[in-house]
Scaffold this active site. Sequence first.
Site, PDB file in Angstrom:
ATOM      1  N   GLY A  32      33.367  37.343  40.242  1.00 48.90           N
ATOM      2  CA  GLY A  32      33.805  38.360  41.182  1.00 48.90           C
ATOM      3  C   GLY A  32      33.340  38.017  42.576  1.00 48.90           C
ATOM      4  N   MET A  34      30.779  39.191  44.244  1.00 47.76           N
ATOM      5  CA  MET A  34      29.337  39.110  44.463  1.00 47.76           C
ATOM      6  C   MET A  34      28.632  38.191  43.480  1.00 47.76           C
ATOM      7  SD  MET A  34      28.508  43.090  45.278  1.00 47.76           S
ATOM      8  CE  MET A  34      26.817  42.721  45.709  1.00 47.76           C
ATOM      9  N   VAL A  37      29.633  36.681  35.927  1.00 47.19           N
ATOM     10  CA  VAL A  37      29.235  37.478  34.774  1.00 47.19           C
ATOM     11  C   VAL A  37      29.215  36.585  33.542  1.00 47.19           C
ATOM     12  CG1 VAL A  37      29.768  39.482  33.347  1.00 47.19           C
ATOM     13  CG2 VAL A  37      30.235  39.551  35.810  1.00 47.19           C
ATOM     14  N   ASP A 148      37.068  49.801  44.433  1.00 45.58           N
ATOM     15  CA  ASP A 148      37.788  48.624  43.934  1.00 45.58           C
ATOM     16  C   ASP A 148      38.372  48.901  42.546  1.00 45.58           C
ATOM     17  OD1 ASP A 148      38.848  46.077  44.135  1.00 45.58           O
ATOM     18  OD2 ASP A 148      37.053  45.069  43.404  1.00 45.58           O
TER      19      ASP A 148
END
Length: 443
Positions: A32, A34, A37, A148
């Site tokens: 993503g 930031m 995952v 978002d």
Amino acid sequence: MPDANAREPSDLAKLVGTRLGNYRLERLVGRGRMGAVYLAQDEALLRPTAVKVLAWSAAEARGHDPVKWFLAEARLVARINHPRVVQIYGAARQGDRCYIAMEYVAGASAEALVAECGALPPARATDLLVQAAAALEAAHRCGVVHRDVKPANLLIGPEGSVKLGDFGMALGSAGIRTAHAHLRVGTPYYTAPEIWRGEAATPASDLYSLGATYFQLLTGRPPYPAHDVAAVEQAHLGAAVPDPRELVPGLPAACAALAMRALAKSPRERPASAEALGKEARRVLRELAAAPPPPPEPARAAAPPRATAAPVRTAPRPAAGAATGRTGGRGEGVMTLLATISSLPEVKGAVLGTSAGAFVDTAGEADGEAVAAVMGFMWTALSEAGEQLGLGALGRISLSGATGACVATAEPDGTVLSALVEPAGSLVAVEKVLDDALSRNGA
């Protein structure tokens, strides 16, 4: 449309196999703005866990402290304790790596579901909307604006339950009152007009994004699918709200109206809150269930004597024994009930499944989409009635109409056994089977 803020650092894959705190990183599952995952194994509690590792530079953070913003995500989500929101287990720093440990949702996103299957049946799409609205209601009640909301952030578990994830761009009540609220963040296809104008993010902005998401679930594409960011912006700002029936002519009017209301250009013209949007969506589900079934398709030249209805559930079918839930957790198996009910001459279709759709359809006369609508209604009605089903309890709800009736049982884990009965007066035959099962279970 490429995400200008996303990056793919070459060292992200190298973290697989390393350990952060109690978490052994097993594989990279997504990236993503930031961070990245990973699916990880919690070696202390022996459970799968999602671990988000910060991979955001100060330049990408537009001058803000990436670590501070990253930890703010964990703190914001930790405020929200709701089954439709991905839960946070903890946040920590190890060396130069900051990470958040969170609930792992085994399944696919709504984005992946649409990419694989195209437009969803109206009842299935509306069921997802109901659950996502509940997640936003909980977030907004805690003073958190997501900013978002999109199909990729609706995570669908194996039983069809939805969880809202990725609060990386979210704002708390303090942030809403600062300049942070005016940063233009989000994904262009789902960004509200007021955000494009540079106004502050509000709960109404999230509702617009959820409306754009619902539009895509119903039609297979976002409301303004231009490939150029400037064109997308202008469409959100000035183009007429599209009617999804132009893409899906047979779409129920109630679904189209719900999507278009959420996509209103003015925040004041959208539903007043996520709670209000959820109530409207539940009403639409009830209308879908009450509507007469579509006319049967013309008979095929070489139809098999006994056919299984088209699947209405995209998750893999459970292995043998996995979906043989038991009435109230003991006594006679639901699969036995399914077989007994499906053998009744009045039953035109019987299914075992969850709010996501059918695991098993035992009668070829049942239409898959109609079954999905019935089950979506039943699941919603049981939830709305506030049924508290404990072990040993079997909840039941019946719905009669002019041409037929349906009956459903619900267990604590969300399993639903539903039967379509014609004519409506024959409903008693199915209810007797269920009453006998209750008696044998001592419920």
